[in-house]
Design a protein around this motif. Structure first.
Motif, PDB file in Angstrom:
ATOM      1  N   ALA A  91       0.838  -1.199   0.000  1.00 32.80           N
ATOM      2  CA  ALA A  91       0.000   0.000   0.000  1.00 32.80           C
ATOM      3  C   ALA A  91       0.873   1.250   0.000  1.00 32.80           C
ATOM      4  CB  ALA A  91      -0.930  -0.003   1.204  1.00 32.80           C
ATOM      5  N   GLN A  92       1.956   1.216   0.769  1.00 29.79           N
ATOM      6  CA  GLN A  92       2.856   2.370   0.804  1.00 29.79           C
ATOM      7  C   GLN A  92       3.528   2.599  -0.545  1.00 29.79           C
ATOM      8  OE1 GLN A  92       5.476   1.664   4.091  1.00 29.79           O
ATOM      9  NE2 GLN A  92       3.929   2.223   5.619  1.00 29.79           N
ATOM     10  N   SER A  93       3.852   1.534  -1.247  1.00 29.72           N
ATOM     11  CA  SER A  93       4.458   1.708  -2.577  1.00 29.72           C
ATOM     12  C   SER A  93       3.449   2.302  -3.564  1.00 29.72           C
ATOM     13  CB  SER A  93       5.036   0.397  -3.091  1.00 29.72           C
ATOM     14  OG  SER A  93       4.013  -0.530  -3.376  1.00 29.72           O
ATOM     15  N   VAL A  94       2.181   1.899  -3.449  1.00 24.86           N
ATOM     16  CA  VAL A  94       1.144   2.482  -4.310  1.00 24.86           C
ATOM     17  C   VAL A  94       0.971   3.970  -3.983  1.00 24.86           C
ATOM     18  CG1 VAL A  94      -1.310   2.425  -4.920  1.00 24.86           C
ATOM     19  CG2 VAL A  94      -0.057   0.290  -4.662  1.00 24.86           C
ATOM     20  N   VAL A  95       1.018   4.300  -2.693  1.00 22.49           N
ATOM     21  CA  VAL A  95       0.904   5.714  -2.286  1.00 22.49           C
ATOM     22  C   VAL A  95       2.077   6.505  -2.853  1.00 22.49           C
ATOM     23  CG1 VAL A  95       0.998   7.280  -0.308  1.00 22.49           C
ATOM     24  CG2 VAL A  95      -0.487   5.287  -0.234  1.00 22.49           C
ATOM     25  N   LYS A  96       3.263   5.920  -2.857  1.00 21.17           N
ATOM     26  CA  LYS A  96       4.431   6.609  -3.432  1.00 21.17           C
ATOM     27  C   LYS A  96       4.230   6.855  -4.932  1.00 21.17           C
ATOM     28  CE  LYS A  96       7.999   6.038  -0.159  1.00 21.17           C
ATOM     29  NZ  LYS A  96       7.776   7.189   0.627  1.00 21.17           N
ATOM     30  N   GLU A  97       3.649   5.862  -5.623  1.00 21.54           N
ATOM     31  CA  GLU A  97       3.332   6.044  -7.048  1.00 21.54           C
ATOM     32  C   GLU A  97       2.334   7.186  -7.225  1.00 21.54           C
ATOM     33  OE1 GLU A  97       1.847   2.518  -8.956  1.00 21.54           O
ATOM     34  OE2 GLU A  97       3.387   1.274  -8.037  1.00 21.54           O
ATOM     35  N   MET A  98       1.369   7.240  -6.326  1.00 21.60           N
ATOM     36  CA  MET A  98       0.343   8.280  -6.410  1.00 21.60           C
ATOM     37  C   MET A  98       0.928   9.660  -6.154  1.00 21.60           C
ATOM     38  SD  MET A  98      -2.738   6.285  -4.426  1.00 21.60           S
ATOM     39  CE  MET A  98      -3.761   7.720  -4.209  1.00 21.60           C
ATOM     40  N   GLU A  99       2.010   9.743  -5.387  1.00 23.11           N
ATOM     41  CA  GLU A  99       2.631  11.035  -5.083  1.00 23.11           C
ATOM     42  C   GLU A  99       3.034  11.765  -6.346  1.00 23.11           C
ATOM     43  OE1 GLU A  99       5.916  11.451  -2.269  1.00 23.11           O
ATOM     44  OE2 GLU A  99       4.747  10.205  -0.900  1.00 23.11           O
ATOM     45  N   ALA A 100       3.635  11.056  -7.276  1.00 20.20           N
ATOM     46  CA  ALA A 100       4.046  11.684  -8.533  1.00 20.20           C
ATOM     47  C   ALA A 100       2.836  12.213  -9.290  1.00 20.20           C
ATOM     48  CB  ALA A 100       4.818  10.686  -9.389  1.00 20.20           C
ATOM     49  N   GLU A 101       1.761  11.435  -9.310  1.00 22.08           N
ATOM     50  CA  GLU A 101       0.548  11.882  -9.996  1.00 22.08           C
ATOM     51  C   GLU A 101      -0.064  13.078  -9.271  1.00 22.08           C
ATOM     52  OE1 GLU A 101      -1.443   8.109 -10.038  1.00 22.08           O
ATOM     53  OE2 GLU A 101      -0.807   7.721 -12.093  1.00 22.08           O
ATOM     54  N   PHE A 102      -0.047  13.034  -7.938  1.00 16.78           N
ATOM     55  CA  PHE A 102      -0.571  14.178  -7.180  1.00 16.78           C
ATOM     56  C   PHE A 102       0.269  15.422  -7.448  1.00 16.78           C
ATOM     57  CE2 PHE A 102      -2.822  11.186  -4.178  1.00 16.78           C
ATOM     58  CZ  PHE A 102      -4.086  11.642  -4.500  1.00 16.78           C
TER      59      PHE A 102
END
Length: 185
Positions: free
Chosen positions: A146-157
């Motif tokens: 889940a944390q790795s997915v959140v990190k991926e989402m950071e770039a999109e955010f």
């Protein structure tokens, strides 16, 4: 005709001629004052309308950024929460996503046909499934995934935030342009 005017003017006393000229001059001054007042009131109304419209646009974009930040923050909170708080954080993330949807809808209505808004909508649609994946992974006790997915989402955010900043800057320039055009009147 000119002869008749000379006779007519010759029969009028100097006092009456002076008062008539002063009256005409006074009417001219009153007409200029009324026209000036009308122009100032119209200009003030135009400035007020432009300010109100720009303020509404800016508020929509700022509210959108706020909703987006809440959604991003909730996605990160879900992965670091205690198991008892996961449900609360998941509900908050879904609520933040719903608020974001409302703000995107307002943004689309306010800026119809704007390519940045369309790009913004696409990016948000890409992030939403990932947000749901984070919730599912946390419920399955896969916090590291889940944390790795959140990190991926950071770039999109970050891309979404940059796009929102572009929209804000465009609106600021538009407001400045409207105020300049009002000043030119």
């Amino acid at each position: 005709m000119l002869n008749q005017l000379e006779i007519f003017m010759g029969n009028i006393s100097l006092r009456t001629k002076t008062l008539g000229l002063a009256g005409i001059f006074t009417l001219f001054i009153v007409a200029v004052g009324v026209l000036g007042s009308y122009s100032i009131m119209k200009l003030a109304k135009d400035a007020k309308d432009a300010n109100r419209e720009a303020s509404t646009r800016m508020n929509i974009v700022v509210d959108l950024q706020s909703a987006m930040q809440r959604m991003a923050r909730q996605a990160a909170v879900i992965t670091y929460s205690d198991p008892d708080q996961v449900r609360t954080a998941a509900v908050a993330a879904i609520r933040a996503s719903s608020a974001l949807d409302e703000q995107i809808h307002l943004l689309s209505e306010t800026f119809p046909g704007d390519q940045r808004v369309e790009d913004f909508k696409k990016l948000i649609q890409q992030v939403k499934p990932k947000q749901m994946d984070v919730i599912k992974l946390v419920r399955a006790n896969s916090n590291s995934e889940a944390q790795s997915v959140v990190k991926e989402m950071e770039a999109e955010f970050n891309r979404i935030d940059a796009l929102a900043d572009e929209i804000v800057n465009t609106q600021r320039k538009a407001l400045d342009g409207e105020l300049v055009s009002i000043e030119d009147h």
